[in-house]
Design an enzyme around this catalytic site. Structure first.
Site, PDB file in Angstrom:
ATOM      1  N   LYS A 160     -10.103   5.352  10.919  1.00 55.73           N
ATOM      2  CA  LYS A 160     -10.341   5.300  12.364  1.00 55.73           C
ATOM      3  C   LYS A 160      -9.664   4.115  13.043  1.00 55.73           C
ATOM      4  O   LYS A 160      -9.495   4.116  14.267  1.00 55.73           O
ATOM      5  CB  LYS A 160     -11.837   5.271  12.636  1.00 55.73           C
ATOM      6  CG  LYS A 160     -12.482   6.585  12.350  1.00 55.73           C
ATOM      7  CD  LYS A 160     -11.917   7.625  13.295  1.00 55.73           C
ATOM      8  CE  LYS A 160     -12.552   8.956  13.099  1.00 55.73           C
ATOM      9  NZ  LYS A 160     -12.128   9.895  14.111  1.00 55.73           N
TER      10      LYS A 160
ATOM     11  N   SER B 249     -16.648  11.587   2.161  1.00 56.13           N
ATOM     12  CA  SER B 249     -15.620  12.515   2.655  1.00 56.13           C
ATOM     13  C   SER B 249     -14.340  12.446   1.825  1.00 56.13           C
ATOM     14  O   SER B 249     -13.561  13.403   1.804  1.00 56.13           O
ATOM     15  CB  SER B 249     -15.307  12.284   4.138  1.00 56.13           C
ATOM     16  OG  SER B 249     -14.418  11.219   4.333  1.00 56.13           O
TER      17      SER B 249
HETATM   18  C1  LIG Z   1     -15.570   9.201   6.725  1.00 56.05           C
HETATM   19  C2  LIG Z   1     -14.751  10.059   7.611  1.00 56.05           C
HETATM   20  N1  LIG Z   1     -13.971  10.994   7.088  1.00 56.05           N
HETATM   21  C3  LIG Z   1     -13.224  11.805   7.879  1.00 56.05           C
HETATM   22  C4  LIG Z   1     -13.239  11.696   9.243  1.00 56.05           C
HETATM   23  C5  LIG Z   1     -12.464  12.676  10.095  1.00 56.05           C
HETATM   24  O1  LIG Z   1     -11.429  12.157  10.826  1.00 56.05           O
HETATM   25  P1  LIG Z   1     -10.970  12.800  12.212  1.00 56.05           P
HETATM   26  O2  LIG Z   1     -11.914  12.283  13.253  1.00 56.05           O
HETATM   27  O3  LIG Z   1      -9.594  12.288  12.427  1.00 56.05           O
HETATM   28  O4  LIG Z   1     -11.039  14.277  12.111  1.00 56.05           O
HETATM   29  C6  LIG Z   1     -14.025  10.716   9.792  1.00 56.05           C
HETATM   30  C7  LIG Z   1     -14.080  10.575  11.217  1.00 56.05           C
HETATM   31  O5  LIG Z   1     -14.880   9.838  11.768  1.00 56.05           O
HETATM   32  C8  LIG Z   1     -14.807   9.884   8.977  1.00 56.05           C
HETATM   33  O6  LIG Z   1     -15.620   8.942   9.501  1.00 56.05           O
END
Ligand SMILES: Cc1ncc(COP(=O)(O)O)c(C=O)c1O
Length: 360
Positions: A56, A283
């Site tokens: 981010k 994630s």
């Molecule tokens: C831990 C995590 N993985 C993936 C994402 C996904 O990213 P995006 O907002 O670019 O789709 C986020 C977004 O906040 C996140 O915090």
């Protein structure tokens, strides 16, 4: 695009340039493993190595830089954003580095580490209950605050095209360049969707280089917001699949949605941490499994790329650090991790964003 070093600088551009040294240009990891007795490789950008430990930072830096260039933010304006965590941490760190007060609206059920991290970075937190509307309520409250008060800047990460451009101009080119340096071309990119900025922006750039590349969004099987168009169920992959389909996400431009179980993602993140020493968030485990699912479709030698979006430090009080039961159909138990190589070469031409003329 002019180099940031030679572009004319207004006063304060040096601050953006300094922060830029702490954001992006992450190593590309080649994770070696076996699955179904076949040796394989999945590629992942080590986004947990950014300034605040998540992908981010790229978006927050680019949105603020573009806002200065377009004159939509002034020195001293309050940055106000709705976020489930990583975005709040990124805007807090980068906003404070640029001298802005920062207020973050977030659902009150997010992990304690996220809340404390945001506070520790000098930002103000406004917790939002389920009765106040949870995530959607957080977004509504930021808009109401901006309507009531002067001198507020709303980044609007779910609707702001600069979020997509951050990845189209930095993450995407870095992936292409780092694979190219290893003599490779990507066959597919897959990423979990929070705002959709990563999958749309990286997808936009990689498609411009290789039109037949596959670009897949990923969602938790327990809460498939993208597939259904609205919130259903509950899941534990914080940061992705919030309560609605974001405005910047254009599913019509993407390939099939990949679903991953949250328990399998936890087990995979635990495995990457305990066996390879990569301390990653949930994630990242989910993205690895989604990349493997795509590789299963394309063939074991396919070059599939994803991102390790954040580190494990925000999850110390969550199920990531607890024993997770293995269920039928999980992929992680069949994966044997062998090791990783880190490609650290820096792409000088990537991530110049808009030329470095911004001034706080
Ligand atoms: C831990 C995590 N993985 C993936 C994402 C996904 O990213 P995006 O907002 O670019 O789709 C986020 C977004 O906040 C996140 O915090």
């Amino acid at each position: 695009m002019p180099s940031t070093l030679t572009a004319p600088r207004r006063p304060g551009a040096a601050r953006f340039n300094s922060i830029r040294h702490l954001v992006g240009h992450t190593p590309l990891l080649a994770i070696h493993f076996t699955y179904r007795d076949r040796r394989r490789v999945i590629y992942a950008k080590a986004e947990h190595l950014n300034l605040t430990g998540s992908i981010k930072d790229r978006m927050a830096l680019f949105i603020l830089q573009q806002a200065y260039e377009q004159g939509t933010i002034k020195p001293g304006d309050k940055i106000v954003e709705a976020t489930s965590g990583n975005t709040g941490i990124a805007f807090s760190a980068i906003g404070r580095a640029l001298g802005h007060p920062v207020t973050i609206f977030m659902p009150d059920w997010m992990s304690r580490e996220r809340v404390e991290l945001i506070r520790s970075l000098g930002a103000h937190i406004r917790p939002v209950t389920r009765e106040q509307g949870g995530f959607l309520g957080s977004i509504r409250l930021t808009e109401e605050l901006a309507a009531d008060e002067e001198n507020i800047f709303l980044p609007r990460q779910f609707a702001n095209d600069a979020n997509v451009q951050a990845h189209a101009r930095s993450t995407g080119p870095e992936i292409w360049w780092q694979l190219d340096a290893a003599g490779l071309r990507p066959d597919a990119f897959v990423a979990g969707v929070g705002t959709g900025g990563t999958v749309m922006g990286v997808g936009q750039y990689l498609r411009s280089q290789r039109p037949d590349i596959r670009i897949h969004p990923m969602e938790p099987a327990e809460s498939p917001t993208m597939s259904t168009g609205h919130k259903v169920g509950h899941h534990r992959i914080q940061g992705i699949s919030d309560e609605f389909v974001p405005a910047i996400l254009e599913l019509g431009q993407l390939d099939e949605i990949i679903q991953v179980n949250d328990g399998d993602s936890i087990l995979m993140a635990q495995k990457l941490s305990m066996q390879l020493g990569l301390g990653l968030g949930i994630s990242s485990g989910a993205n690895f499994l989604a990349a493997l699912k795509v590789q299963e479709q394309l063939g074991a030698d396919a070059v599939v790329v994803t991102v390790f979006a954040d580190d494990n430090k925000k999850y110390l009080t969550t199920d990531l650090l607890r024993e997770e039961p293995v269920k039928a159909g999980y992929l992680s138990p069949k994966i044997e991790l062998l090791g990783y190589e880190a490609h650290k070469r820096i792409c000088q031409a990537c991530g110049d964003f808009a030329g470095g003329e911004a001034s706080p």
